[in-house]
Design a protein around this motif. Structure first.
Motif, short mmCIF file in Angstrom:
data_model
loop_
_atom_site.label_atom_id
_atom_site.label_comp_id
_atom_site.label_asym_id
_atom_site.label_seq_id
_atom_site.Cartn_x
_atom_site.Cartn_y
_atom_site.Cartn_z
N ASP A 112 -4.65 6.63 -9.83
CA ASP A 112 -4.35 7.44 -8.65
C ASP A 112 -2.84 7.62 -8.54
OD1 ASP A 112 -6.97 7.76 -7.98
OD2 ASP A 112 -7.00 6.14 -6.50
N ILE A 113 -2.38 8.88 -8.56
CA ILE A 113 -0.95 9.16 -8.48
C ILE A 113 -0.66 9.95 -7.21
CG2 ILE A 113 1.00 10.29 -9.60
CD1 ILE A 113 -0.30 9.84 -12.25
N HIS A 114 0.12 9.35 -6.31
CA HIS A 114 0.57 10.02 -5.09
C HIS A 114 1.94 10.64 -5.35
CE1 HIS A 114 -2.34 8.41 -2.03
NE2 HIS A 114 -2.55 7.55 -3.01
N THR A 115 2.20 11.77 -4.73
CA THR A 115 3.52 12.40 -4.82
C THR A 115 3.99 12.78 -3.42
OG1 THR A 115 2.54 14.61 -5.17
CG2 THR A 115 3.11 13.32 -7.13
N ILE A 116 5.31 12.72 -3.25
CA ILE A 116 5.92 13.11 -1.98
C ILE A 116 7.22 13.83 -2.29
CG2 ILE A 116 7.11 10.90 -1.72
CD1 ILE A 116 6.69 11.14 1.30
N ALA A 117 7.43 14.98 -1.63
CA ALA A 117 8.64 15.77 -1.86
C ALA A 117 9.70 15.43 -0.82
CB ALA A 117 8.32 17.26 -1.80
N ARG A 118 10.94 15.62 -1.21
CA ARG A 118 12.04 15.41 -0.26
C ARG A 118 11.88 16.37 0.91
NH1 ARG A 118 18.43 14.84 -1.32
NH2 ARG A 118 19.11 15.26 0.78
N PRO A 119 12.04 15.90 2.15
CA PRO A 119 11.88 16.78 3.31
C PRO A 119 12.86 17.95 3.27
CG PRO A 119 11.95 14.48 3.97
CD PRO A 119 12.33 14.51 2.54
N THR B 281 0.82 -1.21 0.00
CA THR B 281 0.00 0.00 0.00
C THR B 281 0.85 1.27 0.00
OG1 THR B 281 -0.11 0.17 2.42
CG2 THR B 281 -1.71 -1.28 1.34
N VAL B 282 0.16 2.39 0.09
CA VAL B 282 0.82 3.69 0.14
C VAL B 282 1.73 3.79 1.36
CG1 VAL B 282 0.41 6.18 0.36
CG2 VAL B 282 -1.05 4.81 -1.13
N LYS B 283 1.37 3.13 2.46
CA LYS B 283 2.22 3.16 3.66
C LYS B 283 3.59 2.55 3.38
CE LYS B 283 -1.43 3.15 7.17
NZ LYS B 283 -1.99 2.43 8.34
N GLY B 284 3.61 1.44 2.64
CA GLY B 284 4.88 0.83 2.28
C GLY B 284 5.71 1.75 1.40
N TRP B 285 5.05 2.41 0.45
CA TRP B 285 5.74 3.36 -0.42
C TRP B 285 6.34 4.52 0.37
CZ3 TRP B 285 3.45 8.34 -1.59
CH2 TRP B 285 4.22 9.12 -2.47
N GLU B 286 5.59 5.05 1.33
CA GLU B 286 6.08 6.16 2.13
C GLU B 286 7.32 5.78 2.92
OE1 GLU B 286 1.93 8.64 2.96
OE2 GLU B 286 2.58 7.08 4.36
N LYS B 287 7.35 4.55 3.45
CA LYS B 287 8.52 4.09 4.19
C LYS B 287 9.75 4.00 3.28
CE LYS B 287 6.23 1.35 7.81
NZ LYS B 287 6.95 1.93 8.96
N VAL B 288 9.58 3.43 2.10
CA VAL B 288 10.69 3.28 1.16
C VAL B 288 11.15 4.64 0.66
CG1 VAL B 288 11.30 2.42 -1.13
CG2 VAL B 288 10.10 0.94 0.48
N ALA B 289 10.21 5.54 0.37
CA ALA B 289 10.56 6.88 -0.11
C ALA B 289 11.37 7.63 0.94
CB ALA B 289 9.30 7.65 -0.47
N ALA B 290 10.97 7.53 2.20
CA ALA B 290 11.69 8.21 3.28
C ALA B 290 13.13 7.72 3.38
CB ALA B 290 10.95 8.02 4.60
#
Length: 395
Positions: A233-240, A172-181
């Motif tokens: 559905d496209i999620h995006t996350i920016a570098r902190p 899920t998106v939660k897994g993606w957020e962990k890997v992206a971080a």
């Protein structure tokens, strides 16, 4: 057992690999632009998508190279895709990205080519043991110094002796957020400013429904039914970063090349916040045969001239920049083969052919059925059906 492993939710976090699975370690890096594009695709594409990783012979374990040359690679092998980079303190590390299934693997000259159908995101479940430490016990000659090109080539592609421990998987998106971080932590520690990161943001395409995912995994091709609506559905996350995002970092652009499909929404996802999601809609038109084309996903980053100048002189880059003051760079592009149709075109062709045949059929005045009476309607049905199936589509 940990509660995250006993949950019955379909999107639960589970152990990444079973003890019986044979695992091939596929490591990539941030050294070249092609590798960066591979990483973006591995992190962003939906489950079932096919990615191709390429390795030169010096970076492949000899045992695995011999397996590739002999053609003995089984599709039952699982892939563990990881990336090596530098942490903030300058030390080398390896982080896991996703698991997958080996679709095909071969040698072409001095190049090893591995095609992988990607599955869940993977990450470490233990706070005491890092992925690099766990990997070191089951792999040999890992890349451990990305700043020392003079040492003997490390093995970026190799079979593992056993299952690495303390790895979890989530689709899920939660897994993606962990890997992206985790990825943002190593992209790129050599750069003095966050604005100079190689990848300022990442995207994620949400998992498709069950049937579409199975078809995508089998052939690496998207299938859309005729006359239906298809959402992405496209999620995006920016570098902190400590600064507010005043100007867009870039955008995700969907390009469509297909005679029987069109957009019913904007095809662009602008990245102007730290976290966002947008739905892009497609629709397909009626047709009488399956039609092929492609759907492309482009990740463009923006380079703002005035913002860069402000960053150099030390003043905050808070001024809004016009589109004419920025340049656009395509960092990654992925093309999905796209087929529109399914069973509906055949049904449509059959119904129209049946109607045409019925219109020329003459009922006997005596109420008796004769075989010769059905001859002409049968010929009309066959000619109409095959004529339509040749591919009359809306232009």
């Amino acid at each position: 057992m940990n509660a995250i492993y006993t949950s019955t939710n379909a999107n639960r976090t589970t152990p990444a690999f079973s003890a019986e699975e044979n695992i091939i370690l596929c490591i990539t890096s941030l050294h070249h632009r092609r590798y960066i594009e591979d990483i973006i695709h591995v992190i962003g594409l939906p489950i079932g998508s096919h990615v191709r990783l390429r390795y030169r012979k010096p970076y492949v374990a000899q045992a695995y190279w011999d397996m590739l040359n002999s053609g003995s690679i089984s599709k039952s092998y699982k892939a563990l895709i990881a990336v090596t980079g530098l942490k903030e303190d300058g030390t080398s590390t390896i982080i896991p990205l996703r698991k997958g299934s080996i679709v095909s693997a071969r040698c072409d000259g001095d190049l090893a080519i591995v095609d992988i159908a990607i599955h869940e995101y993977i990450f470490t479940a233990s706070l005491k043991t890092t992925f690099f430490q766990s990997l070191s016990t089951v792999a040999k000659n890992l890349p451990n110094d990305t700043n020392n090109p003079g040492h003997s080539p490390a093995h970026y592609l190799q079979p593992l002796s056993m299952n690495p421990k303390e790895l979890s998987a989530n689709s899920t998106v939660k897994g993606w957020e962990k890997v992206a971080a985790k990825f943002f932590e190593i992209d790129n520690a050599l750069k003095p400013r966050a604005s100079e990161s190689l990848v300022p943001f990442l995207y994620h395409i949400k998992k498709l429904n069950g049937k579409e995912t199975k078809k995508l995994e089998k052939r690496g091709q998207l299938f859309i039914k005729m006359g239906s609506k298809f959402d992405i559905d496209i999620h995006t996350i920016a570098r902190p970063t400590g600064q507010a995002i005043r100007n867009p970092l870039g955008e995700i652009v969907i390009d469509l090349s297909h005679t029987a499909a069109s957009f019913i929404s904007s095809r662009r996802v602008r990245v102007d916040s730290s976290r966002d999601v947008k739905t892009i809609g497609l629709t397909t038109t009626p047709l009488f045969s399956n039609a092929d084309g492609h759907l492309s996903i482009r990740m463009n980053i923006f380079k703002n001239e005035e913002a860069d100048a402000s960053a150099v002189d030390g003043s905050p880059a808070s001024k809004l920049i016009s589109a004419s003051k920025r340049t656009e760079l395509t960092l990654a592009r992925y093309d999905f083969p796209l087929r529109v149709g399914g069973i509906r075109p055949l049904l449509a062709s059959g119904l129209i052919a049946g109607a045409a045949a019925l219109s020329v059929y003459k009922f006997s005045t005596q109420g008796e059925f004769k075989v010769q009476d059905a001859l002409i309607p049968g010929i009309v049905f066959i000619l109409t059906f095959f004529g339509l199936s040749l591919g009359i589509i809306k232009k």
